[in-house]
Write a protein that holds these residues in place. Structure first.
Motif, PDB file in Angstrom:
ATOM      1  N   GLY A 214      28.640  45.283   3.210  1.00  0.00           N
ATOM      2  CA  GLY A 214      28.461  46.550   3.238  1.00  0.00           C
ATOM      3  C   GLY A 214      29.607  47.568   3.072  1.00  0.00           C
ATOM      4  N   ASP A 215      30.906  46.796   2.759  1.00  0.00           N
ATOM      5  CA  ASP A 215      32.048  47.504   2.574  1.00  0.00           C
ATOM      6  C   ASP A 215      32.018  48.100   0.958  1.00  0.00           C
ATOM      7  OD1 ASP A 215      34.495  48.726   2.378  1.00  0.00           O
ATOM      8  OD2 ASP A 215      35.599  46.443   2.623  1.00  0.00           O
ATOM      9  N   PRO A 216      32.274  49.252   0.805  1.00  0.00           N
ATOM     10  CA  PRO A 216      32.216  49.850  -0.618  1.00  0.00           C
ATOM     11  C   PRO A 216      33.178  48.985  -1.453  1.00  0.00           C
ATOM     12  CG  PRO A 216      32.563  51.728   0.668  1.00  0.00           C
ATOM     13  CD  PRO A 216      32.546  50.365   1.811  1.00  0.00           C
ATOM     14  N   LEU A 217      34.249  48.234  -0.957  1.00  0.00           N
ATOM     15  CA  LEU A 217      35.162  47.419  -1.741  1.00  0.00           C
ATOM     16  C   LEU A 217      34.610  45.947  -1.990  1.00  0.00           C
ATOM     17  CD1 LEU A 217      38.252  48.439   0.176  1.00  0.00           C
ATOM     18  CD2 LEU A 217      37.529  49.243  -2.149  1.00  0.00           C
ATOM     19  N   ALA A 218      33.506  45.642  -1.374  1.00  0.00           N
ATOM     20  CA  ALA A 218      33.008  44.077  -1.389  1.00  0.00           C
ATOM     21  C   ALA A 218      32.899  43.775  -2.820  1.00  0.00           C
ATOM     22  CB  ALA A 218      31.560  44.369  -0.579  1.00  0.00           C
ATOM     23  N   ASP A 219      32.233  44.614  -3.656  1.00  0.00           N
ATOM     24  CA  ASP A 219      32.138  43.884  -4.983  1.00  0.00           C
ATOM     25  C   ASP A 219      33.218  43.836  -5.827  1.00  0.00           C
ATOM     26  OD1 ASP A 219      29.221  43.771  -4.696  1.00  0.00           O
ATOM     27  OD2 ASP A 219      28.757  45.479  -5.924  1.00  0.00           O
ATOM     28  N   ASP A 220      34.108  44.273  -5.588  1.00  0.00           N
ATOM     29  CA  ASP A 220      35.528  44.134  -6.343  1.00  0.00           C
ATOM     30  C   ASP A 220      36.044  42.878  -5.684  1.00  0.00           C
ATOM     31  OD1 ASP A 220      35.151  46.751  -7.321  1.00  0.00           O
ATOM     32  OD2 ASP A 220      36.307  47.786  -6.054  1.00  0.00           O
ATOM     33  N   SER A 221      36.100  42.601  -4.517  1.00  0.00           N
ATOM     34  CA  SER A 221      36.679  41.175  -4.063  1.00  0.00           C
ATOM     35  C   SER A 221      35.763  40.262  -4.800  1.00  0.00           C
ATOM     36  CB  SER A 221      36.476  41.253  -2.598  1.00  0.00           C
ATOM     37  OG  SER A 221      37.374  42.089  -2.003  1.00  0.00           O
ATOM     38  N   ARG A 222      34.462  40.217  -4.812  1.00  0.00           N
ATOM     39  CA  ARG A 222      33.688  39.123  -5.461  1.00  0.00           C
ATOM     40  C   ARG A 222      34.031  38.834  -6.931  1.00  0.00           C
ATOM     41  NH1 ARG A 222      29.450  40.749  -1.218  1.00  0.00           N
ATOM     42  NH2 ARG A 222      28.994  42.288  -2.576  1.00  0.00           N
ATOM     43  N   ALA A 223      34.197  40.013  -7.791  1.00  0.00           N
ATOM     44  CA  ALA A 223      34.356  40.199  -9.188  1.00  0.00           C
ATOM     45  C   ALA A 223      35.958  39.804  -9.381  1.00  0.00           C
ATOM     46  CB  ALA A 223      34.342  41.527  -9.618  1.00  0.00           C
ATOM     47  N   TYR A 224      36.779  40.174  -8.528  1.00  0.00           N
ATOM     48  CA  TYR A 224      38.483  39.470  -8.512  1.00  0.00           C
ATOM     49  C   TYR A 224      38.313  38.079  -8.602  1.00  0.00           C
ATOM     50  CZ  TYR A 224      43.315  39.950  -8.831  1.00  0.00           C
ATOM     51  OH  TYR A 224      44.772  39.656  -9.071  1.00  0.00           O
ATOM     52  N   ALA A 225      37.663  37.459  -7.464  1.00  0.00           N
ATOM     53  CA  ALA A 225      37.383  36.034  -7.308  1.00  0.00           C
ATOM     54  C   ALA A 225      36.981  35.506  -8.351  1.00  0.00           C
ATOM     55  CB  ALA A 225      36.764  35.742  -5.950  1.00  0.00           C
ATOM     56  N   ASP A 226      36.084  35.807  -9.154  1.00  0.00           N
ATOM     57  CA  ASP A 226      35.481  35.280 -10.505  1.00  0.00           C
ATOM     58  C   ASP A 226      36.427  35.420 -11.557  1.00  0.00           C
ATOM     59  OD1 ASP A 226      32.887  34.868  -9.064  1.00  0.00           O
ATOM     60  OD2 ASP A 226      31.954  36.618  -9.888  1.00  0.00           O
ATOM     61  N   LYS A 227      37.266  36.436 -11.717  1.00  0.00           N
ATOM     62  CA  LYS A 227      38.137  36.509 -12.765  1.00  0.00           C
ATOM     63  C   LYS A 227      39.291  35.458 -12.600  1.00  0.00           C
ATOM     64  CE  LYS A 227      38.878  40.230 -15.166  1.00  0.00           C
ATOM     65  NZ  LYS A 227      39.115  41.506 -15.662  1.00  0.00           N
ATOM     66  N   LEU A 228      39.650  35.359 -11.264  1.00  0.00           N
ATOM     67  CA  LEU A 228      40.986  34.585 -11.080  1.00  0.00           C
ATOM     68  C   LEU A 228      40.380  33.065 -11.404  1.00  0.00           C
ATOM     69  CD1 LEU A 228      42.410  36.033  -7.675  1.00  0.00           C
ATOM     70  CD2 LEU A 228      43.398  36.051  -9.825  1.00  0.00           C
ATOM     71  N   ARG A 229      39.213  32.700 -10.704  1.00  0.00           N
ATOM     72  CA  ARG A 229      38.834  31.316 -11.023  1.00  0.00           C
ATOM     73  C   ARG A 229      38.573  31.277 -12.548  1.00  0.00           C
ATOM     74  NH1 ARG A 229      34.395  32.501  -6.957  1.00  0.00           N
ATOM     75  NH2 ARG A 229      35.497  31.467  -5.023  1.00  0.00           N
ATOM     76  N   ALA A 230      38.081  31.981 -13.264  1.00  0.00           N
ATOM     77  CA  ALA A 230      37.688  32.015 -14.834  1.00  0.00           C
ATOM     78  C   ALA A 230      39.574  31.900 -15.563  1.00  0.00           C
ATOM     79  CB  ALA A 230      37.164  33.120 -15.509  1.00  0.00           C
ATOM     80  N   ALA A 231      40.358  32.235 -14.762  1.00  0.00           N
ATOM     81  CA  ALA A 231      41.643  32.120 -15.459  1.00  0.00           C
ATOM     82  C   ALA A 231      42.419  30.866 -15.129  1.00  0.00           C
ATOM     83  CB  ALA A 231      42.764  33.366 -15.224  1.00  0.00           C
ATOM     84  N   GLY A 232      41.778  30.131 -14.106  1.00  0.00           N
ATOM     85  CA  GLY A 232      42.146  28.721 -13.835  1.00  0.00           C
ATOM     86  C   GLY A 232      42.855  28.735 -12.536  1.00  0.00           C
ATOM     87  N   ASN A 233      42.797  29.921 -11.596  1.00  0.00           N
ATOM     88  CA  ASN A 233      43.506  29.719 -10.478  1.00  0.00           C
ATOM     89  C   ASN A 233      42.542  29.251  -9.126  1.00  0.00           C
ATOM     90  OD1 ASN A 233      45.845  31.365 -11.342  1.00  0.00           O
ATOM     91  ND2 ASN A 233      44.054  32.698 -11.706  1.00  0.00           N
ATOM     92  N   GLU A 234      43.210  28.808  -8.151  1.00  0.00           N
ATOM     93  CA  GLU A 234      42.546  28.383  -7.159  1.00  0.00           C
ATOM     94  C   GLU A 234      42.092  29.427  -6.242  1.00  0.00           C
ATOM     95  OE1 GLU A 234      43.510  26.047  -2.847  1.00  0.00           O
ATOM     96  OE2 GLU A 234      44.635  25.598  -4.572  1.00  0.00           O
ATOM     97  N   VAL A 235      40.788  29.569  -5.842  1.00  0.00           N
ATOM     98  CA  VAL A 235      40.302  30.926  -5.150  1.00  0.00           C
ATOM     99  C   VAL A 235      39.494  30.279  -4.093  1.00  0.00           C
ATOM    100  CG1 VAL A 235      39.347  33.218  -5.260  1.00  0.00           C
ATOM    101  CG2 VAL A 235      40.446  32.270  -7.258  1.00  0.00           C
ATOM    102  N   GLU A 236      39.576  31.030  -2.886  1.00  0.00           N
ATOM    103  CA  GLU A 236      38.757  30.826  -1.866  1.00  0.00           C
ATOM    104  C   GLU A 236      38.234  32.246  -1.376  1.00  0.00           C
ATOM    105  OE1 GLU A 236      38.025  29.667   3.115  1.00  0.00           O
ATOM    106  OE2 GLU A 236      40.135  29.294   2.052  1.00  0.00           O
ATOM    107  N   LEU A 237      36.779  32.537  -1.634  1.00  0.00           N
ATOM    108  CA  LEU A 237      36.170  33.985  -1.453  1.00  0.00           C
ATOM    109  C   LEU A 237      35.502  33.591   0.069  1.00  0.00           C
ATOM    110  CD1 LEU A 237      35.581  36.693  -2.225  1.00  0.00           C
ATOM    111  CD2 LEU A 237      33.339  35.783  -3.283  1.00  0.00           C
ATOM    112  N   VAL A 238      36.073  34.556   0.948  1.00  0.00           N
ATOM    113  CA  VAL A 238      35.252  34.688   2.298  1.00  0.00           C
ATOM    114  C   VAL A 238      34.377  35.888   2.644  1.00  0.00           C
ATOM    115  CG1 VAL A 238      35.858  34.246   4.807  1.00  0.00           C
ATOM    116  CG2 VAL A 238      37.297  33.194   2.977  1.00  0.00           C
ATOM    117  N   GLY A 239      33.223  35.560   2.741  1.00  0.00           N
ATOM    118  CA  GLY A 239      32.564  36.876   3.383  1.00  0.00           C
ATOM    119  C   GLY A 239      32.374  37.054   4.487  1.00  0.00           C
ATOM    120  N   LEU A 240      32.592  37.922   5.059  1.00  0.00           N
ATOM    121  CA  LEU A 240      32.554  38.474   6.709  1.00  0.00           C
ATOM    122  C   LEU A 240      31.445  39.324   6.829  1.00  0.00           C
ATOM    123  CD1 LEU A 240      36.339  39.859   6.962  1.00  0.00           C
ATOM    124  CD2 LEU A 240      35.309  37.412   7.535  1.00  0.00           C
ATOM    125  N   PRO A 241      30.765  39.051   8.242  1.00  0.00           N
ATOM    126  CA  PRO A 241      29.635  39.838   8.570  1.00  0.00           C
ATOM    127  C   PRO A 241      29.868  41.330   8.439  1.00  0.00           C
ATOM    128  CG  PRO A 241      30.276  38.114  10.122  1.00  0.00           C
ATOM    129  CD  PRO A 241      31.445  38.286   9.351  1.00  0.00           C
TER     130      PRO A 241
END
Length: 272
Positions: A214-241
């Motif tokens: 529900g945060d306006p910034l939420a999709d940016d976090s998800r998209a950044y996690a995807d880009k970091l993973r695609a670049a070969g980095n270790e990423v943990e994405l945590v969704g909060l209620p």
């Protein structure tokens, strides 16, 4: 549940030189024999225009104890008086000073983590790039909590929030912050300003990224996690209620509570 009865005040306040002049560095000590093997430098929120260190004090007191390491909370140059890249340069200067002053800090200098909330999350992400590009200091991990990552503000969650009466002012406030921080439109595409727009994201430290439903910034976090993973980095994405994240105090309160604290401790322990 993380402890919430700790006094929301730093154990020590230091003054360090930085790119834009002296910065205040708040120190939050954990209860453990010193020196410690790990240190977390955590940047405050405030949209690049407000020093919201006070809002983060309670959060950082909790994190120091729960995660078993000292936490440094530096100030940094604020816009519009000091636009981009002043805050970025201050952030990197603090990381270098932390390494140089490791003995005085009671830190072995082995593991240096960087983190932040909102605008501070942006600086944590950017610091990871700067440390890579300038070949130090070496970072063991980055923790981005509801970070501001896209100066274009084009994520679906941001666009949806702009049309909702209860969030339109929050979106407008972020837009004003970006305009103050980045008065020159060309800077909005710079990777040190807008990490989500960066084209070179390889060889970055492990990342833990938090977003709130529900945060306006939420999709940016998800998209950044995807880009970091695609670049070969270790990423943990945590969704909060879903939660009310209309101001920095609310974002910091979430950071100081479970499930955020437990996830951070797990991440930090795994990379110590």
């Amino acid at each position: 549940m993380a402890p919430t009865s700790l006094p929301p005040s730093p154990d020590e306040i230091l003054s360090w030189p930085a790119h834009s002049g002296p910065v205040e560095v708040r120190v939050f000590r954990c209860d453990r024999p010193r020196p410690g093997d790990a240190l977390l430098v955590f940047f405050h929120p405030g949209g690049f225009v407000v020093d919201d260190s006070d809002a983060a004090d309670g959060c950082l007191s909790v994190l120091a104890q729960a995660c078993g390491m000292d936490v440094l909370a530096p100030s940094y140059a604020l816009a519009p008086a000091h636009p981009f890249p002043a805050a970025v340069e201050d952030a990197h200067a603090v990381l270098r000073e932390a390494v140089a002053r490791r003995t005085a800090l009671g830190w072995k200098g082995k593991r240096l983590f960087v983190g932040g909330v909102e605008a501070g999350g942006n600086l944590a992400a950017v610091s990871s790039m700067v440390c890579r590009d300038r070949q130090g200091p070496e970072l063991a991990g980055q923790i981005l909590v509801m970070p501001m990552l896209d100066t274009c503000m084009l994520g679906n969650s941001m666009q949806c929030a702009a049309g909702q009466a209860d969030q339109v002012e929050l979106v407008a406030s972020m837009a004003r912050s970006y305009r103050s921080y980045l008065p020159h439109p060309a800077d909005r595409q710079h990777p040190y300003a807008s990490p989500l727009q960066a084209r070179r994201l390889g060889q970055l430290p492990p990342a833990q990224i938090f977003y709130t439903e529900g945060d306006p910034l939420a999709d940016d976090s998800r998209a950044y996690a995807d880009k970091l993973r695609a670049a070969g980095n270790e990423v943990e994405l945590v969704g909060l209620p879903p939660a009310d994240v209309g101001d920095d105090e609310a974002r910091c309160s979430i950071t100081a509570d479970d499930p955020c604290v437990t996830a951070m401790k797990r991440f930090l322990d795994a990379h110590r």
